[in-house]
Scaffold this motif. Structure first.
Motif, PDB file in Angstrom:
ATOM      1  N   SER A  37      93.893  18.366  -5.441  1.00 60.21           N
ATOM      2  CA  SER A  37      95.571  18.426  -5.078  1.00 60.21           C
ATOM      3  C   SER A  37      95.217  18.853  -3.633  1.00 60.21           C
ATOM      4  O   SER A  37      94.211  19.699  -3.357  1.00 60.21           O
ATOM      5  CB  SER A  37      96.544  19.184  -5.789  1.00 60.21           C
ATOM      6  OG  SER A  37      96.444  18.340  -6.987  1.00 60.21           O
ATOM      7  N   ALA A  38      96.265  19.019  -2.626  1.00 67.99           N
ATOM      8  CA  ALA A  38      96.376  19.565  -1.541  1.00 67.99           C
ATOM      9  C   ALA A  38      96.693  21.107  -1.949  1.00 67.99           C
ATOM     10  O   ALA A  38      97.272  21.382  -3.081  1.00 67.99           O
ATOM     11  CB  ALA A  38      97.632  19.198  -0.733  1.00 67.99           C
ATOM     12  N   LYS A  48     103.903  24.911  -0.302  1.00 63.13           N
ATOM     13  CA  LYS A  48     102.953  23.741  -0.547  1.00 63.13           C
ATOM     14  C   LYS A  48     102.340  22.914   0.591  1.00 63.13           C
ATOM     15  O   LYS A  48     103.611  22.651   1.276  1.00 63.13           O
ATOM     16  CB  LYS A  48     103.224  22.597  -1.478  1.00 63.13           C
ATOM     17  CG  LYS A  48     103.443  23.313  -2.907  1.00 63.13           C
ATOM     18  CD  LYS A  48     103.967  22.049  -3.924  1.00 63.13           C
ATOM     19  CE  LYS A  48     104.368  22.690  -5.299  1.00 63.13           C
ATOM     20  NZ  LYS A  48     104.433  21.494  -6.159  1.00 63.13           N
ATOM     21  N   THR A  50     101.753  20.003   0.977  1.00 62.52           N
ATOM     22  CA  THR A  50     102.273  18.455   1.027  1.00 62.52           C
ATOM     23  C   THR A  50     103.882  18.754   1.440  1.00 62.52           C
ATOM     24  O   THR A  50     104.064  17.987   2.180  1.00 62.52           O
ATOM     25  CB  THR A  50     102.256  18.150  -0.436  1.00 62.52           C
ATOM     26  OG1 THR A  50     101.145  18.089  -0.783  1.00 62.52           O
ATOM     27  CG2 THR A  50     102.781  16.541  -0.540  1.00 62.52           C
ATOM     28  N   GLU A 115      95.497  16.783   0.911  1.00 65.04           N
ATOM     29  CA  GLU A 115      94.482  16.414  -0.005  1.00 65.04           C
ATOM     30  C   GLU A 115      93.213  16.249   0.840  1.00 65.04           C
ATOM     31  O   GLU A 115      92.304  16.761   0.184  1.00 65.04           O
ATOM     32  CB  GLU A 115      94.908  14.969  -0.861  1.00 65.04           C
ATOM     33  CG  GLU A 115      95.627  15.368  -2.343  1.00 65.04           C
ATOM     34  CD  GLU A 115      97.061  15.760  -2.148  1.00 65.04           C
ATOM     35  OE1 GLU A 115      97.609  15.557  -0.828  1.00 65.04           O
ATOM     36  OE2 GLU A 115      97.689  16.470  -3.062  1.00 65.04           O
ATOM     37  N   PHE A 169      95.944  12.061  -5.078  1.00 66.03           N
ATOM     38  CA  PHE A 169      97.571  11.644  -4.523  1.00 66.03           C
ATOM     39  C   PHE A 169      97.476  10.432  -3.657  1.00 66.03           C
ATOM     40  O   PHE A 169      98.536   9.905  -3.550  1.00 66.03           O
ATOM     41  CB  PHE A 169      97.978  12.878  -3.858  1.00 66.03           C
ATOM     42  CG  PHE A 169      99.285  12.808  -3.261  1.00 66.03           C
ATOM     43  CD1 PHE A 169     100.418  12.383  -4.271  1.00 66.03           C
ATOM     44  CD2 PHE A 169      99.673  13.028  -2.034  1.00 66.03           C
ATOM     45  CE1 PHE A 169     101.558  12.365  -3.851  1.00 66.03           C
ATOM     46  CE2 PHE A 169     100.830  13.562  -1.789  1.00 66.03           C
ATOM     47  CZ  PHE A 169     101.933  12.957  -2.429  1.00 66.03           C
ATOM     48  N   ARG A 183     104.998  12.388  -6.490  1.00 68.08           N
ATOM     49  CA  ARG A 183     104.703  13.647  -6.446  1.00 68.08           C
ATOM     50  C   ARG A 183     103.785  14.003  -7.719  1.00 68.08           C
ATOM     51  O   ARG A 183     103.910  13.644  -8.738  1.00 68.08           O
ATOM     52  CB  ARG A 183     105.802  14.185  -6.379  1.00 68.08           C
ATOM     53  CG  ARG A 183     106.543  14.342  -4.961  1.00 68.08           C
ATOM     54  CD  ARG A 183     105.946  14.721  -3.659  1.00 68.08           C
ATOM     55  NE  ARG A 183     105.335  16.152  -3.597  1.00 68.08           N
ATOM     56  CZ  ARG A 183     105.637  17.095  -2.992  1.00 68.08           C
ATOM     57  NH1 ARG A 183     106.828  17.041  -2.362  1.00 68.08           N
ATOM     58  NH2 ARG A 183     105.008  18.264  -2.739  1.00 68.08           N
ATOM     59  N   GLY A 184     102.735  14.906  -7.496  1.00 67.36           N
ATOM     60  CA  GLY A 184     101.901  15.399  -8.505  1.00 67.36           C
ATOM     61  C   GLY A 184     100.982  14.090  -8.855  1.00 67.36           C
ATOM     62  O   GLY A 184     100.347  14.424  -9.673  1.00 67.36           O
ATOM     63  N   GLY A 185     100.886  13.231  -7.898  1.00 62.91           N
ATOM     64  CA  GLY A 185      99.773  12.177  -8.145  1.00 62.91           C
ATOM     65  C   GLY A 185      98.310  12.403  -8.368  1.00 62.91           C
ATOM     66  O   GLY A 185      97.685  11.330  -8.685  1.00 62.91           O
ATOM     67  N   SER A 186      97.843  13.491  -8.177  1.00 65.15           N
ATOM     68  CA  SER A 186      96.677  13.794  -8.007  1.00 65.15           C
ATOM     69  C   SER A 186      96.111  13.368  -9.538  1.00 65.15           C
ATOM     70  O   SER A 186      94.772  13.497  -9.919  1.00 65.15           O
ATOM     71  CB  SER A 186      96.209  15.221  -7.476  1.00 65.15           C
ATOM     72  OG  SER A 186      96.554  15.241  -6.392  1.00 65.15           O
ATOM     73  N   ASP A 187      97.061  14.010 -10.515  1.00 68.27           N
ATOM     74  CA  ASP A 187      96.831  13.823 -12.029  1.00 68.27           C
ATOM     75  C   ASP A 187      96.340  12.156 -12.281  1.00 68.27           C
ATOM     76  O   ASP A 187      95.262  12.129 -13.274  1.00 68.27           O
ATOM     77  CB  ASP A 187      98.151  14.014 -12.821  1.00 68.27           C
ATOM     78  CG  ASP A 187      98.234  15.518 -12.948  1.00 68.27           C
ATOM     79  OD1 ASP A 187      97.353  16.234 -12.576  1.00 68.27           O
ATOM     80  OD2 ASP A 187      99.412  15.796 -13.120  1.00 68.27           O
TER      81      ASP A 187
END
Ligand code: ASP
Length: 437
Positions: A37-38, A48, A50, A115, A169, A183-187
């Motif tokens: 993630s960033a 953050k 982001t 990111e 992300f 948001r939280g898309g790196s998952d």
């Protein structure tokens, strides 16, 4: 053995965290695909990246200078670079970025840079090949991930380079433009990478040692869940537990890849393992996997002697549907049934629902109870043991909690009780202390 390791924002927040990531990666050569993630917050009052980038875009669109924000961002990257003795040209990169900014800069393009640069730094630090998400995560024209193309590109990158690092992300649209996920898309990126490479495990490194068995705001210091199935997790999430979003784990779930939630700050903790099928041989007394609940439901109880349950229930459900009142649970008796729905979702439609039920179902009586909380004990091991519900109800009764409704899913994964809102926290604590702690 192949592991995909995704590190969230707090795990890559600064040089100190980068060092922890490196020692985690070096501890296991199977960790050949890394997603980041960033950089997130280093402390409670930090920002953050982001969020800073979104702010930057807002400034741009109002024609306000965002130089200060860009300076802050550059400072974060430069600090990591300098502390870790890397070569990454933070100043040059940020100058290039700033030069290309205008009122028309796309917000997705700009926020994806958090990111992008974090990944560039981490790739250099780990000695992994940087693979831009714009070149391996693809969206279709409909804005959905193009799984085939993405799978192929990630698998090819791994085959070509052996150890790769992908920024989370974001990805690329067929138009060539960058698009970010929610948001939280790196998952999601991590899950896509794990599915694309047929990984043995998808490790999701964060700042907690797994999913907790109960809400820590209600139960002090709850244990993390050691192992949970995707089906149980779904029940817990549905009942309000803060767990990973289902969409984000779909790619690994579909392939039956285990997901391990781990703590970057406590790498020796085993975390939570999420699996398709749990082969539980241990006969430990703990048969509850987790406890979750939500407040503010309304129960509508319809009584009608000698009713034709099929017809009357069907009519009532149609009425609920007409007013968009989602039915969360149904209990059915000989001469009555009860429908449980979220009070907020039903809103003022409640009065129309009741009027229509009276008119259409012609009941002997309709009763409404509001201020109801639903509390669910979720556990795959409950179905194989007799007497579980009796023990749960007794424990609640002994604590003076009045149970207003009971529901057990057909798959026997969860037992849900409706209690008064005021008893919500007590019910959760009683179940945790008695059966989970
Ligand atoms: N950096 C993005 C966010 O803050 C995505 C992520 O962290 O997964 O939402």
């Amino acid at each position: 053995m192949l592991k995909v390791a995704k590190f969230g924002g707090s795990s890559v927040a600064g040089a100190e965290q980068f060092r922890k990531v490196k020692s985690i990666i070096e501890a296991d050569p199977a960790r050949r695909v890394v997603v980041v993630s960033a950089a997130g917050k280093r402390s409670a009052d930090d920002h953050k990246l982001t969020d800073l980038l979104y702010l930057c875009h807002a400034h741009l669109s109002y024609g306000v200078s965002c130089d200060d924000i860009l300076q802050t961002i550059e400072g974060r990257f430069a600090e990591i670079r300098t502390e870790l003795g890397l070569r990454f040209d933070a100043e040059g990169e940020m100058k290039k970025l700033a030069a290309g900014l205008s009122r028309d800069t796309s917000v997705d393009e700009l926020v994806s840079r958090g990111e992008y640069y974090t990944a560039r730094l981490m790739a250099e630090y780990l000695g992994y090949r940087f693979v831009d998400a714009a070149d391996c995560v693809f969206f279709g024209y409909d804005g959905q991930i193009d799984r085939d193309r993405t799978d192929r590109a990630i698998a090819e990158a791994l085959a070509a380079h052996g150890r790769i690092l992908i920024p989370g992300f974001y990805g690329r649209l067929p138009t060539g433009k960058i698009k970010v996920m929610s948001r939280g898309g790196s998952d999601i990126t991590g899950a896509l990478a794990a599915a694309a490479t047929d990984a043995d495990v998808y490790e999701n490194w964060t700042d907690v040692s797994g999913i907790l068995m109960a809400d820590p705001r209600i139960v002090p210091d709850p244990r993390p869940i050691a192992k949970v199935t995707y089906a149980e997790l779904r029940e817990l999430a549905f009942m309000g537990a803060s767990v990973m979003h289902e969409d984000s784990i779909q790619p690994v779930k579909d392939k039956g890849i285990a997901l391990n939630i781990r703590n970057t700050n406590r790498p020796d903790d085993p975390g939570t393992l999420i699996v398709g099928e749990a082969d539980d041989r241990d006969e430990s007394e703990r048969f509850i996997t987790g406890i979750a609940g939500r407040r503010n439901f309304t129960i509508i109880t319809v009584q009608k002697r000698d009713m034709n349950a099929n017809a009357t229930l069907c009519q009532a459900l149609e009425i609920m549907d007409r007013y968009h009142a989602p039915v969360e649970h149904i209990t059915l008796g000989l001469d009555s049934f009860a429908l449980v729905s979220g009070s907020a979702a039903m809103g003022d439609a409640l009065y129309d629902v009741l009027a229509d039920i009276r008119k259409t179902c012609r009941p002997d009586n309709v009763r409404v109870q509001d201020e109801i909380a639903l509390v669910a004990a979720v556990g795959r091991k409950m179905s194989s043991r007799p007497g579980i519900s009796g023990r749960l109800f007794k424990a609640l009764g002994d604590a003076g909690v009045n149970i207003r409704t009971i529901a057990q899913g057909a798959d026997e994964l969860a037992i849900t009780v409706g209690v008064e809102n005021k008893d919500f926290e007590t019910a959760i604590r009683v179940l945790y202390d008695g059966f989970a702690g």
